[in-house]
Scaffold this active site. Structure first.
Site, PDB file in Angstrom:
ATOM      1  N   ARG A   1       0.857  -1.177   0.000  1.00  0.00           N
ATOM      2  CA  ARG A   1       0.000   0.000   0.000  1.00  0.00           C
ATOM      3  C   ARG A   1       0.897   1.231   0.000  1.00  0.00           C
ATOM      4  NH1 ARG A   1      -4.079   1.869   4.959  1.00  0.00           N
ATOM      5  NH2 ARG A   1      -4.876   3.730   3.892  1.00  0.00           N
ATOM      6  N   HIS A   2       0.615   2.180  -0.883  1.00  0.00           N
ATOM      7  CA  HIS A   2       1.498   3.345  -0.948  1.00  0.00           C
ATOM      8  C   HIS A   2       1.477   4.122   0.357  1.00  0.00           C
ATOM      9  CE1 HIS A   2      -1.556   6.512  -1.002  1.00  0.00           C
ATOM     10  NE2 HIS A   2      -2.268   5.710  -1.778  1.00  0.00           N
TER      11      HIS A   2
ATOM     12  N   GLY B   1      -8.892   9.957  -2.756  1.00  0.00           N
ATOM     13  CA  GLY B   1      -9.627   9.187  -3.756  1.00  0.00           C
ATOM     14  C   GLY B   1      -8.959   9.199  -5.116  1.00  0.00           C
TER      15      GLY B   1
ATOM     16  N   ARG C   1       0.697   8.145  -6.970  1.00  0.00           N
ATOM     17  CA  ARG C   1       1.244   7.791  -5.665  1.00  0.00           C
ATOM     18  C   ARG C   1       1.518   6.285  -5.552  1.00  0.00           C
ATOM     19  NH1 ARG C   1      -4.241   9.439  -5.242  1.00  0.00           N
ATOM     20  NH2 ARG C   1      -5.616   8.288  -3.808  1.00  0.00           N
TER      21      ARG C   1
ATOM     22  N   GLU D   1      -7.606   3.899  -5.889  1.00  0.00           N
ATOM     23  CA  GLU D   1      -8.211   4.101  -4.567  1.00  0.00           C
ATOM     24  C   GLU D   1      -9.731   4.268  -4.739  1.00  0.00           C
ATOM     25  OE1 GLU D   1      -8.890   3.550  -1.793  1.00  0.00           O
ATOM     26  OE2 GLU D   1      -7.401   4.556  -0.525  1.00  0.00           O
ATOM     27  N   ARG D   2     -10.435   4.086  -3.655  1.00  0.00           N
ATOM     28  CA  ARG D   2     -11.876   4.315  -3.666  1.00  0.00           C
ATOM     29  C   ARG D   2     -12.162   5.754  -4.077  1.00  0.00           C
ATOM     30  NH1 ARG D   2     -15.330   4.111   1.958  1.00  0.00           N
ATOM     31  NH2 ARG D   2     -17.211   5.111   1.152  1.00  0.00           N
TER      32      ARG D   2
ATOM     33  N   ARG E   1     -18.703   6.334   7.399  1.00  0.00           N
ATOM     34  CA  ARG E   1     -17.508   5.690   7.944  1.00  0.00           C
ATOM     35  C   ARG E   1     -17.782   4.232   8.280  1.00  0.00           C
ATOM     36  NH1 ARG E   1     -12.943   7.975  10.007  1.00  0.00           N
ATOM     37  NH2 ARG E   1     -13.644  10.092  10.384  1.00  0.00           N
TER      38      ARG E   1
ATOM     39  N   HIS F   1      -3.656   0.831  -3.431  1.00  0.00           N
ATOM     40  CA  HIS F   1      -4.218   1.713  -2.428  1.00  0.00           C
ATOM     41  C   HIS F   1      -4.960   0.935  -1.347  1.00  0.00           C
ATOM     42  CE1 HIS F   1      -3.609   5.045  -5.383  1.00  0.00           C
ATOM     43  NE2 HIS F   1      -3.755   4.033  -6.224  1.00  0.00           N
ATOM     44  N   GLY F   2      -5.187   1.611  -0.231  1.00  0.00           N
ATOM     45  CA  GLY F   2      -5.836   0.960   0.904  1.00  0.00           C
ATOM     46  C   GLY F   2      -7.088   0.185   0.533  1.00  0.00           C
TER      47      GLY F   2
END
Lengths: 279, 255
Positions: B11-12, B25, B63, B90-91, B117, B187-188
């Site tokens: 993950r970056h 995002g 990234r 990413e999302r 969240r 990404h996450g």
């Protein structure tokens, strides 16, 4: 245009217009090439070839300036090609970062590698002359199709190069142990024809970051140059070279260099002087 | 179960927008200097472990790409083939893109933020044409090849995973099964999609999992691509210990 079955008059006028239009060929496609800049081994004046030397700090700066030149001219690409040697890959990375197009697809291929200098790999100018004699060096320098001595199993770099993982999929016939310029071009052009040309013809804007001799292969082909002529051409480093091509991929004008006025002028002068210098 | 295949995901690290605590995002923020350092350490860890790859995957966001480049450079594998895909992006945070924590709460209220969240499938508000980043994101050339209906204006975690997994299944899985050593820098949330799938995790469980950044995560997989042991982190002892503790603590924290 009224086309009639006619004698003389109308048919002649039609043909005149067709001929005139043909001489005003339009650029159907545009292609950009960039030759990587100074490597760590260039600094030491050693034959590099397939040794995977990195760019020197100067070479990094050359690539950044090349990227800046492309950014200033607003160039956008669709696909990029490079070799499997880091000095070309890093040049491409620096350019992509500079023009904010890091997301572009990139294809790496050994066929765009620098010429393989065989047994000369790693030797500097003095060592080469000492080992082989000035006369032999002159022959190699002036020959289109005489290869340098092969890199045999005893060569210091044999393992690092010939047995590197990146060449695992090459057949015995494909993996060189030395190359003449003719050999280099012979293995570069199939990639050009099979992979790059179809993309250009689909309208994709192509960027190629590679080496002096693999790019010579493409230039020789595009401009239909003689063996003699291509040997006299040293492409400038770190300077984006733009070709405007017609629909048959023939250049409609000479290659153009991108950069600030002084950089471009110097590069053009250097290239013009090459034909005149006796080696 | 024996190890048939090995997969490494990274993950970056910190981006310039992370520094500002803004929802990033699909905005193409670069790595911060710290994020670059994280990537270098990740590359060092892979080098120390002697891991070699055959093919790499990443997103079309710099990234992640820069993280991959840094690792390839650090492990002397710059020659590896790299495939980029928007599906590993990413999302997409929709209308929240660019807002920081305070702005988000001020604009939408604490309650709404809590719902987003804690929800697996409720998306944030869409990014509409008035959004300051609409043009630079939705009209970016890199998304020109997307089909009708594929370009998101916002995503729930469920949406992100739903568009990431087809890429995993069609492109990555065949390479792994062909015996290729794969490295994925992403990404996450796109990586959550892969992890959820590999470990067969519940929606609730994957929402609790925050993958560490900059740390190479190694999966050993059997021939059916099931992990034979928990994910392993690569790095010096202290880095790995801290990362493992952080992950273990996540399940316990109530948000």
């Amino acid at each position: 245009m009224l086309i009639q079955k006619a004698s003389g008059g109308v048919a002649d006028a039609f043909l005149f217009r067709v001929r005139k239009f043909k001489s005003q060929r339009m650029a159907a496609y545009r292609l950009v090439l960039i030759r990587h800049g100074e490597s760590c081994w260039n600094q030491e004046n050693r034959f590099c070839g397939w040794f995977d030397a990195d760019l020197s700090e100067a070479g990094v700066q050359e690539a950044k300036r090349g990227g800046q030149a492309l950014k200033d001219s607003g160039f956008e690409f669709d696909v990029c090609y490079t070799s499997v040697l880091q000095r070309a890959i890093r040049t491409l990375w620096l350019v992509l970062d500079g023009i904010d197009q890091m997301w572009l697809p990139v294809h790496r291929t050994w066929r765009l590698n620098e010429r393989h200098y065989g047994g000369l790999t790693g030797l500097n100018k003095a060592e080469t002359a000492a080992r082989h004699g000035e006369a032999q060096v002159k022959v190699w320098r002036r020959s289109y199709d005489i290869p340098p001595p092969p890199m045999d199993a005893e060569h210091d770099l044999y393992s690092a190069i010939s047995q590197d993982r990146r060449y695992r999929d090459l057949s015995k016939d494909q993996l060189p142990i030395c190359e003449s310029l003719k050999d280099t071009i012979a293995r570069a052009l199939p990639f050009w024809n099979e992979e790059i040309v179809p993309q250009i013809k689909e309208g994709k804007k192509v960027l190629i970051a590679a080496h002096g001799n693999s790019l010579r292969g493409i230039v020789k082909h595009l401009e239909d140059m003689t063996d003699e002529a291509i040997m006299n051409l040293n492409l400038p480093t770190g300077i984006p070279i733009v070709y405007e091509l017609d629909k048959n991929l023939k250049p409609i004008k000479p290659m153009q260099f991108l950069g600030d006025e002084e950089t471009v002028r110097k590069a053009m002068e250097a290239v013009a002087a090459q034909g005149k210098a006796k080696k | 179960m024996t190890t048939a295949h090995r997969l490494v995901i990274v993950r970056h690290g910190e981006s310039s927008w992370n520094q500002e605590n803004r929802f990033c995002g699909w905005f193409d923020a670069d790595l911060s200097e710290k994020g670059l350092e994280e990537a270098r350490r990740g590359g060092q860890a892979i080098r120390d472990a002697g891991l070699k790859f055959d093919i790499c995957y990443t997103s079309v966001l710099k990234r992640a790409i820069k993280t991959l480049w840094t690792i390839l450079e650090g492990t002397d594998q710059m020659w590896l083939p790299v495939m980029r895909s928007w599906r590993l992006n990413e999302r997409h945070y929709g209308g929240l893109t660019g807002l920081n924590k305070a702005e988000t709460a001020a604009k939408h209220g604490e309650e709404k933020v809590k719902i987003w969240r804690r929800s697996f499938d409720i998306p944030p508000p869409p990014m509409d044409q008035e959004h300051p980043y609409y043009k630079i994101i939705s009209e970016s050339r890199r998304y020109k090849g997307l089909k009708e209906g594929e370009l998101p204006s916002c995503e729930s975690l469920k949406d992100t995973i739903a568009r990431a997994l087809p890429f995993w299944n069609e492109h990555i899985v065949p390479e792994i099964k062909a015996g290729k050593n794969v490295l994925i820098a992403a990404h996450g949330n796109s990586l959550r999609g892969i992890v959820k799938h590999l470990e067969n995790m519940s929606d609730a469980a994957i929402m609790e999992l925050n993958l560490p950044t900059g740390i190479p995560i190694v999966y050993e997989l059997d021939q059916d691509l099931k992990p034979v042991k928990p994910m392993q982190f690569l790095g010096d002892e202290e880095t790995v210990r801290k990362a493992m503790e952080a992950v273990a603590a996540q399940g316990k924290v109530k948000k």
